[in-house]
Scaffold this motif. Structure first.
Motif, PDB file in Angstrom:
ATOM      1  N   ALA A  28       0.829  -1.212   0.000  1.00 47.22           N
ATOM      2  CA  ALA A  28       0.000   0.000   0.000  1.00 47.22           C
ATOM      3  C   ALA A  28       0.860   1.257   0.000  1.00 47.22           C
ATOM      4  O   ALA A  28       0.578   2.216  -0.727  1.00 47.22           O
ATOM      5  CB  ALA A  28      -0.925  -0.011   1.219  1.00 47.22           C
ATOM      6  N   MET A  29       1.923   1.242   0.789  1.00 48.98           N
ATOM      7  CA  MET A  29       2.783   2.424   0.862  1.00 48.98           C
ATOM      8  C   MET A  29       3.548   2.634  -0.442  1.00 48.98           C
ATOM      9  O   MET A  29       3.723   3.772  -0.901  1.00 48.98           O
ATOM     10  CB  MET A  29       3.753   2.293   2.041  1.00 48.98           C
ATOM     11  CG  MET A  29       3.082   2.264   3.402  1.00 48.98           C
ATOM     12  SD  MET A  29       4.237   2.353   4.792  1.00 48.98           S
ATOM     13  CE  MET A  29       4.716   4.071   4.725  1.00 48.98           C
ATOM     14  N   GLU A  30       4.011   1.571  -1.038  1.00 48.64           N
ATOM     15  CA  GLU A  30       4.778   1.681  -2.279  1.00 48.64           C
ATOM     16  C   GLU A  30       3.953   2.282  -3.416  1.00 48.64           C
ATOM     17  O   GLU A  30       4.492   2.915  -4.314  1.00 48.64           O
ATOM     18  CB  GLU A  30       5.314   0.318  -2.690  1.00 48.64           C
ATOM     19  CG  GLU A  30       6.430  -0.204  -1.785  1.00 48.64           C
ATOM     20  CD  GLU A  30       6.853  -1.617  -2.128  1.00 48.64           C
ATOM     21  OE1 GLU A  30       7.930  -2.038  -1.696  1.00 48.64           O
ATOM     22  OE2 GLU A  30       6.080  -2.318  -2.833  1.00 48.64           O
ATOM     23  N   HIS A  31       2.635   2.067  -3.368  1.00 49.52           N
ATOM     24  CA  HIS A  31       1.778   2.528  -4.466  1.00 49.52           C
ATOM     25  C   HIS A  31       0.797   3.625  -4.037  1.00 49.52           C
ATOM     26  O   HIS A  31      -0.016   4.069  -4.851  1.00 49.52           O
ATOM     27  CB  HIS A  31       1.018   1.347  -5.065  1.00 49.52           C
ATOM     28  CG  HIS A  31       1.918   0.332  -5.688  1.00 49.52           C
ATOM     29  ND1 HIS A  31       2.451   0.475  -6.946  1.00 49.52           N
ATOM     30  CD2 HIS A  31       2.411  -0.838  -5.205  1.00 49.52           C
ATOM     31  CE1 HIS A  31       3.216  -0.561  -7.224  1.00 49.52           C
ATOM     32  NE2 HIS A  31       3.217  -1.374  -6.187  1.00 49.52           N
ATOM     33  N   GLY A  32       0.851   4.014  -2.782  1.00 51.92           N
ATOM     34  CA  GLY A  32      -0.063   5.048  -2.313  1.00 51.92           C
ATOM     35  C   GLY A  32      -1.508   4.609  -2.339  1.00 51.92           C
ATOM     36  O   GLY A  32      -2.420   5.442  -2.507  1.00 51.92           O
TER      37      GLY A  32
END
Length: 338
Positions: free
Chosen positions: A217-221
């Motif tokens: 989730a963090m890697e792709h926002g």
């Protein structure tokens, strides 16, 4: 020795209920037996006068090999078939919305608990029967499934039609790369190991050390959305297998080797209610929580991962506590993170 009394279904069962049962029989077979059947059929045809079917399919498979990792091949007509409404009404299954999800963003829906056969996740996110499209307009849902099943000839094409994609990182990443948003990737976070804890009345959630979906989730926002499916663990009885017993040890070893868990479950039959592999008619209420805003960061630090993971667990706990009394769960019951 005391004889077991078999509780047969009455002869005057309404036709609509018989149709619901037939639909769930088809679904259970699809989940447990269709993949081995397709594999057997593929090799069997090679030794018959219909060998060309398998040869042509092998060529197609080679050409189409990467499709599961590229968002699959959803068939809207299949997802919208009336038979899925029969499956919905068998339990019944209801999708409950608590907040809007802006279609300009992408989302990762963390589905809990896994249950034995993930009935709630399939019905809500792979079919149109419970109204996902109406409740969350502009979003397209994808449900992750073990990559093993996408190696079965014929079967891979069938499950892709329902919006299922492999649960490896490459496949899960593809829908989240859509810049215009609108992708909702549903992940049964506890996975196959959590199925071993799917006992009626159990609220164990395998989440304490599950951070891969947080990092994704963090890697792709992609915004995180906790989802709790009340009733998911009530569909089947399972042979007692507490951690530390020989049965649980064997199940965990097999799961580590095969990639799939083997819960020893049972419930009712088709024409009787005493034993079998058909799920009980018990309600499932899948509650979709509020989105957790996630800022894109391609290389999050361990501290940032831990903080977002803790926030997600807190939001899931709050979602459970807010709605548990509505679905027959005692007010003194709390989620147990394993």
């Amino acid at each position: 020795m005391k004889k077991m009394k078999i509780d047969f279904a009455p002869l005057d069962v309404p036709f609509c209920r018989r149709l619901q049962t037939a639909t769930v029989v088809f679904w259970v077979f699809s989940f447990l037996g269709l993949a081995p059947t397709c594999i057997f059929l593929f090799f069997y045809l090679l030794f018959t006068r219909f060998w060309l079917i398998s040869v042509l399919y092998a060529l197609w498979w080679y050409y189409d090999y990467d499709t599961p990792a590229r968002g699959g091949r959803r068939a809207p007509f299949l997802c919208g078939l009336k038979l899925w409404e029969c499956m919905r009404d068998y339990f019944p299954i209801k999708l409950v919305k608590t907040a809007d999800l802006d279609p300009r963003h992408n989302y990762i829906l963390g589905f809990h608990p896994h249950g034995v056969l993930v009935a709630g996740a399939f019905t809500n996110f792979c079919t149109y029967a419970t109204g996902f499209k109406q409740l969350f307009p502009g979003l397209t849902s994808y449900l992750l499934m073990l990559p093993l099943w996408f190696r079965a000839p014929f079967f891979r094409d069938y499950i892709m039609c329902a919006g299922l994609i492999p649960s490896d990182k490459e496949s899960a990443t593809y829908p989240l790369q859509c810049r215009r948003g609108g992708s909702a990737v549903a992940i049964a976070v506890g996975g196959a190991p959590e199925a071993l804890d799917a006992h009626p009345g159990s609220f164990n959630v395998l989440l304490a050390n599950k951070k891969g979906f947080i990092k994704l989730a963090m890697e792709h926002g992609a915004h995180l959305v906790p989802v709790f499916s009340f009733g998911e663990n009530e569909l089947f009885d399972q042979v007692t297998n507490p951690r530390g017993t020989w049965l649980r040890w064997i199940q965990e070893r097999l799961q580590s080797v095969m990639g799939i868990s083997l819960p020893l479950f049972h419930a009712r039959g088709i024409f009787q209610y005493s034993f079998g592999l058909m799920p009980y008619r018990r309600p499932i209420n899948t509650v979709v929580g509020r989105p957790i805003k996630v800022e894109k960061k391609e290389r999050p630090t361990p501290e940032e991962l831990d903080a977002l993971h803790q926030l997600y667990m807190d939001e899931l706990s709050n979602l459970f506590d807010e709605h548990k009394c509505n679905y027959g769960v005692d007010k003194d019951t709390y989620l147990n993170f394993v």
